[in-house]
Design a protein around this motif. Structure first.
Motif, mmCIF file in Angstrom:
data_model
loop_
_atom_site.group_PDB
_atom_site.id
_atom_site.type_symbol
_atom_site.label_atom_id
_atom_site.label_comp_id
_atom_site.label_asym_id
_atom_site.label_seq_id
_atom_site.Cartn_x
_atom_site.Cartn_y
_atom_site.Cartn_z
ATOM 1 N N ILE A 230 0.694 -1.127 -0.085
ATOM 2 C CA ILE A 230 -0.166 0.153 -0.105
ATOM 3 C C ILE A 230 0.865 1.033 0.048
ATOM 4 N N VAL A 231 0.792 2.084 -0.969
ATOM 5 C CA VAL A 231 1.521 3.348 -1.255
ATOM 6 C C VAL A 231 0.763 4.543 -0.994
ATOM 7 N N SER A 232 0.714 5.374 -0.080
ATOM 8 C CA SER A 232 -0.105 6.492 0.344
ATOM 9 C C SER A 232 0.598 7.820 -0.618
ATOM 10 N N CYS A 233 -0.320 8.155 -1.383
ATOM 11 C CA CYS A 233 0.051 9.255 -2.397
ATOM 12 C C CYS A 233 -0.778 10.664 -2.158
ATOM 13 N N ILE A 234 -0.260 11.602 -2.556
ATOM 14 C CA ILE A 234 -0.883 13.148 -2.727
ATOM 15 C C ILE A 234 -1.322 13.247 -4.145
ATOM 16 N N MET A 235 -2.533 13.889 -4.201
ATOM 17 C CA MET A 235 -2.811 14.204 -5.602
ATOM 18 C C MET A 235 -2.118 15.720 -6.092
ATOM 19 N N SER A 236 -1.538 15.534 -7.196
ATOM 20 C CA SER A 236 -1.020 16.709 -7.845
ATOM 21 C C SER A 236 -1.908 17.758 -8.727
ATOM 22 N N LEU A 237 -1.663 18.943 -8.769
ATOM 23 C CA LEU A 237 -2.412 19.932 -9.185
ATOM 24 C C LEU A 237 -2.424 19.678 -10.867
ATOM 25 N N ARG A 238 -1.446 19.105 -11.324
ATOM 26 C CA ARG A 238 -1.101 19.252 -12.654
ATOM 27 C C ARG A 238 -0.197 18.001 -13.125
ATOM 28 N N TRP A 239 -0.069 17.909 -14.545
ATOM 29 C CA TRP A 239 1.065 16.880 -15.203
ATOM 30 C C TRP A 239 2.327 17.809 -14.791
ATOM 31 N N PRO A 240 3.337 17.245 -14.473
ATOM 32 C CA PRO A 240 4.709 18.010 -14.429
ATOM 33 C C PRO A 240 5.235 18.912 -15.549
ATOM 34 N N TYR A 241 5.775 19.831 -15.412
ATOM 35 C CA TYR A 241 6.257 20.495 -16.524
ATOM 36 C C TYR A 241 7.079 19.720 -17.500
ATOM 37 N N GLU A 242 7.963 18.834 -16.939
ATOM 38 C CA GLU A 242 8.819 17.987 -17.756
ATOM 39 C C GLU A 242 8.177 17.155 -18.448
ATOM 40 N N SER A 243 6.934 17.102 -18.480
ATOM 41 C CA SER A 243 6.466 16.172 -19.231
ATOM 42 C C SER A 243 5.855 16.768 -20.397
ATOM 43 N N ILE A 244 6.220 17.938 -20.748
ATOM 44 C CA ILE A 244 5.525 18.684 -22.030
ATOM 45 C C ILE A 244 5.880 18.071 -22.956
ATOM 46 N N HIS A 245 7.067 17.660 -23.282
ATOM 47 C CA HIS A 245 7.588 16.965 -24.389
ATOM 48 C C HIS A 245 6.755 15.707 -24.805
ATOM 49 N N PHE A 246 6.286 15.050 -23.971
ATOM 50 C CA PHE A 246 5.322 13.977 -24.176
ATOM 51 C C PHE A 246 4.133 14.315 -25.095
ATOM 52 N N THR A 247 3.665 15.692 -24.889
ATOM 53 C CA THR A 247 2.807 16.081 -25.650
ATOM 54 C C THR A 247 3.002 16.503 -27.143
ATOM 55 N N THR A 248 4.350 16.881 -27.116
ATOM 56 C CA THR A 248 4.723 17.644 -28.229
ATOM 57 C C THR A 248 5.355 16.788 -29.228
ATOM 58 N N ARG A 249 6.072 15.622 -28.996
ATOM 59 C CA ARG A 249 7.003 14.995 -29.808
ATOM 60 C C ARG A 249 6.441 14.288 -30.593
ATOM 61 N N PRO A 250 7.212 14.185 -31.884
ATOM 62 C CA PRO A 250 6.532 13.457 -32.949
ATOM 63 C C PRO A 250 6.533 11.936 -32.750
ATOM 64 N N ARG A 251 5.355 11.404 -33.225
ATOM 65 C CA ARG A 251 5.344 9.898 -33.014
ATOM 66 C C ARG A 251 5.157 9.112 -34.508
ATOM 67 N N PRO A 252 6.345 8.612 -35.041
ATOM 68 C CA PRO A 252 6.237 7.866 -36.240
ATOM 69 C C PRO A 252 5.562 6.745 -36.372
ATOM 70 N N GLY A 253 5.004 6.030 -35.372
ATOM 71 C CA GLY A 253 4.082 5.164 -35.695
ATOM 72 C C GLY A 253 2.562 5.373 -35.387
ATOM 73 N N HIS A 254 2.428 6.767 -34.880
ATOM 74 C CA HIS A 254 1.218 7.390 -34.583
ATOM 75 C C HIS A 254 0.301 6.534 -33.474
ATOM 76 N N TRP A 255 1.154 6.139 -32.650
ATOM 77 C CA TRP A 255 0.619 5.605 -31.350
ATOM 78 C C TRP A 255 1.579 6.253 -30.057
ATOM 79 N N PRO A 256 0.586 6.666 -29.219
ATOM 80 C CA PRO A 256 -0.856 6.609 -29.225
ATOM 81 C C PRO A 256 -1.372 7.777 -30.087
#
Length: 782
Positions: A230-256
């Motif tokens: 059992i891991v007790s966690c805290i809800m964050s307000l938002r996705w981390p700023y460092e994850s911005i590249h996840f939303t913008t990077r090109p995806r050659p295989g169009h997945w997801p």
């Protein structure tokens, strides 16, 4: 067809037989979805937890089927805390006092990225109780929330080290002594709700089996304990700023797909786990963002080849690579690798004939990352998934092991213990794979249905069903059960749970009529209450119908009371075996699988698969609507199996203090004198009575109301004969109720004798028998 394509189809077939087909993974995943939904439903009113999220291979549906010979994964869950609130710098509520639950310090923090360790954050304390604040580390003129402090606090809140209710009939379902394991509270549980497969070693297929399938002799052995983290966690307000590249990077295989990425970022929460980077000097101050919800959704988006490639990576890790190097690669590394390869290649290209090709491509990716000693996190590329300071010698040995697997993947897989059961069952003959696949899928359907029933049973066994009751406020109880009924309306396979909640709602509303006589707009009428109780009557064999019978007793509908209690007594054997419900599930699940094994006709198996799939796909899940149109005996027996088990679901008769005003006088006294029922740090006063004891007590009251002395005497005789066979826990309260019955017909000697029996069994001051004697004393001598 090329050799590699033939080999890929062969491996794909045997993996499907082991439980790694898309269809079977979905059905196994559903059981965990149901459990997570119901767990959250019952956690809604916890003071310190907003929700829980189950994780790990089982929740992904990747736990394997009856021909899977690998080790079972631990059961992992995240509890999301609410007493720690993350606020934005612009939040104007920081200075305001929040309503704090009793004994839980409210902590307000701001989240800042750790510049030296990308992907980790620190939590600056904005406000906390002064006494609690002194326990927090102070650095750079700021107080920080320590991850170790929260973990220690949760150990105290969970109370896992001191499990109470040792004499409770359901004690084998309780959590054993716990300990800290990194950020997790680790413990072992017997009979954990929500999964049957984790409690048993999968089928042991004997070598001397007579049939061609080599499956004539099988057994399912139950393990005594399963691991729970059992891991007790805290809800964050938002996705981390460092994850911005996840939303913008090109995806050659169009997945997801783009819309999937947008949904993940916009709609899935991020949680902060109490764990820091091992190389950091401030490891206790760091928190690691968890993308658990997004990861599960991505795995749901896998096609069958992606699922099977992921399974191969996990199998080769456990059975081969971990033996060479136990510290570098993890199951999470394999998941990360699968995400990156899928993004590069795309799911459309990943087809069964290419399974081994993509498996090798994954291993090559891992080798590339090992050479650089850095595996990029899928959502935060700057975070390294590998442990820090890798040993070059260990890396070299691991690289050589991977080379060996890539040179001969079939040979490497054949040497994996995980494949042993499937290879033995099929004798390596691909023509037998369809039969094994069908059986595995049907077994998954059985497990899913039984797992849901087990979850409902253990919800009562662990007393979680009674958490919504509030000793202090009956109106809150009513509102809570109204919401629970509403939330359960659309819960697939949740009809029994819905009936139980309706029964609880109806009875607590009925009790409300005796404490709130004034008319209010939201108060249910007696007719509406009766409707709820009738709709909930079949929630179980005893508790729900006896709540209805108690209602009828107070309404002076005596014939209805006698009808219901007669029906309950006719099911005496099932009720007396109520504590063996989970054990019976295992017996029946084994019997049903033996039935499947005995079916040699592939058409019959395919027919069963078709109707099980139709049943699973139907949103209503009313089984009778599916199987009643089938002529085949196997189909009727197979689909009726979970319905039959559901009808044996039985809870002890439990009444909570908010319901006491609707109870007969003697039961009211039992409630008032009872010890509080503890729910972690919460509690509510209530009493538990044997179903058969309470049934006979209601019958006596009904016969007395009819002035039927012969019926009263006959019932008292049955009552007296029953009590010695009850557990000591039930005997004390049973003799008290029996004494009150004797008192009502003037048999004072028998009443006193019954009270003495009760005190001999339970001489503690919470025994209501002391109250009876005090009353007699006050009448005689004052």
């Amino acid at each position: 067809m090329a050799l590699e394509e033939n080999q890929s189809l062969y491996v794909s077939g045997i993996l499907a037989a082991m439980g790694f087909s898309k269809r079977e993974v979905n059905i196994r995943r559903f059981k965990w979805k149901f459990v997570e939904l119901t767990d959250n439903l019952l956690l809604t009113y916890r003071k310190d937890i907003r929700r829980c999220i189950h994780s790990g291979s089982a929740s992904e549906g990747m736990s394997g089927g009856p021909y899977y010979g690998g080790l079972k994964s631990d059961f992992d869950t995240m509890n999301i805390l609410t007493y720690v609130k993350v606020v934005d710098e612009k939040d104007d509520s920081v200075g305001k006092e929040d309503a704090c639950p009793d004994n839980i310090p409210k902590i307000t923090v701001r989240e800042i990225p750790d510049k030296d360790y990308p992907g980790y954050v620190r939590l600056i304390v904005v406000r906390a109780d002064p006494v609690f604040l002194n326990r927090m580390p102070f650095k750079d003129d700021q107080y920080f929330l320590s991850n170790t402090l929260i973990t220690q606090l949760e150990m105290q809140h969970e109370g896992l080290s001191n499990v109470s209710n040792k004499d409770h009939d359901f004690r084998k379902h309780q959590i054993t002594k716990s300990h800290l394991h990194g950020p997790a509270i680790s413990c072992k549980v017997s009979q954990p709700e929500s999964t049957l497969s984790m409690l048993c070693e999968m089928l042991d297929i004997s070598d001397d089996a007579e049939s061609n399938d080599q499956d004539a002799s099988k057994s399912i052995k139950s393990s005594q304990y399963a691991d729970l983290d059992i891991v007790s966690c805290i809800m964050s307000l938002r996705w981390p700023y460092e994850s911005i590249h996840f939303t913008t990077r090109p995806r050659p295989g169009h997945w997801p797909k783009k819309e999937t990425v947008e949904y993940l970022v916009d709609s899935t929460p991020i949680f902060l786990a109490p764990v820091g980077h091992k190389s950091s000097p401030d490891v206790d101050l760091q928190w690691r963002p968890s993308f658990n919800v997004a990861e599960k959704l991505l795995i749901e988006d896998f096609n069958q080849t992606q699922i099977q490639c992921y399974a191969l990576l996990k199998i080769i890790l456990k059975d081969c690579l971990k033996l060479v190097s136990p510290n570098i690669l993890s199951s999470y590394c394999m998941k990360t690798t699968m995400f990156w390869l899928s993004e590069r290649e795309g799911s459309d290209k990943m087809i069964p004939t290419k399974l081994l090709h993509y498996f090798i491509q994954c291993l090559k990716l891992i080798q590339t990352w090992l050479e650089s000693q850095r595996m990029p996190h899928y959502f935060i590329e700057t975070r390294n998934v590998f442990p820090s300071n890798l040993d070059p010698a260990e890396v070299k040995e691991l690289m050589q092991a991977i080379d060996k697997v890539m040179l001969g993947p079939i040979s490497a897989l054949e040497n994996c213990k995980t494949f042993e059961l499937a290879f033995r069952a099929s004798a390596g003959d691909p023509l037998l794979f369809p039969k094994l696949i069908a059986r595995s899928y049907l077994f998954a359907w059985i497990e899913m249905r039984c797992g849901i029933l087990e979850n409902m049973y253990t919800s009562g066994a662990n007393r979680r069903l009674w958490k919504p009751y509030d000793t202090r406020n009956i109106s809150d109880c009513i509102e809570r059960f109204k919401h629970m009924v509403e939330d359960t309306q659309t819960l697939e396979y949740g009809q029994h749970l819905l009936k139980i909640f309706k029964s609880f709602l109806g009875f607590v509303c009925f009790a409300d009529h005796y404490v709130r006589l004034e008319t209010t707009e939201d108060k249910l009428s007696v007719k509406e209450i009766e409707t709820l109780l009738l709709e909930g009557k079949d929630g179980d064999l005893a508790l729900c119908p006896l709540k209805l019978a108690t209602f009828y007793l107070r309404q002076n509908k005596i014939d209805e009371v006698l009808t219901i209690t007669t029906s309950v007594l006719q099911q005496q054997q099932q009720i007396q075996n109520r504590h063996a419900f989970v054990d019976n599930l295992f017996v029946r699940i084994y019997e049903e699988f033996q039935l499947l094994v005995s079916i040699k006709d592939m058409k019959t198996l395919e027919h069963l698969v078709d109707i099980a799939t139709a049943n699973f796909s139907a949103k209503t899940h009313y089984d009778e609507l599916v199987y009643c149109r089938e002529d085949r005996t196997e189909a009727r027996q197979f689909l009726h199996f979970p319905i039959e088990l559901a009808k044996n679901l039985t809870f002890d008769v439990t009444f909570m203090l908010p319901e006491s005003s609707a109870l007969p006088r003697a039961v009211q006294l039992e409630v008032v004198f009872s010890e509080p029922i503890e729910f972690d740090e919460n509690y509510c006063i209530g009493v538990t009575i044997s179903p058969l004891v309470y049934t006979l007590y209601l019958r006596f009251l009904a016969f007395k109301a009819k002035l039927d002395l012969a019926g009263c005497i006959m019932t008292l005789s049955e009552f007296q004969d029953l009590l010695p066979s009850e557990s000591l826990l039930n005997q004390a309260s049973g003799y008290n109720l029996l004494a009150s019955c004797y008192g009502m017909i003037g048999r004072s000697h028998d009443a006193v004798q019954s009270l003495c029996y009760s005190l001999r069994i339970n001489p503690t001051r919470n025994n209501v028998a002391f109250g009876y004697f005090a009353f007699v004393y006050s009448v005689l001598f004052h």
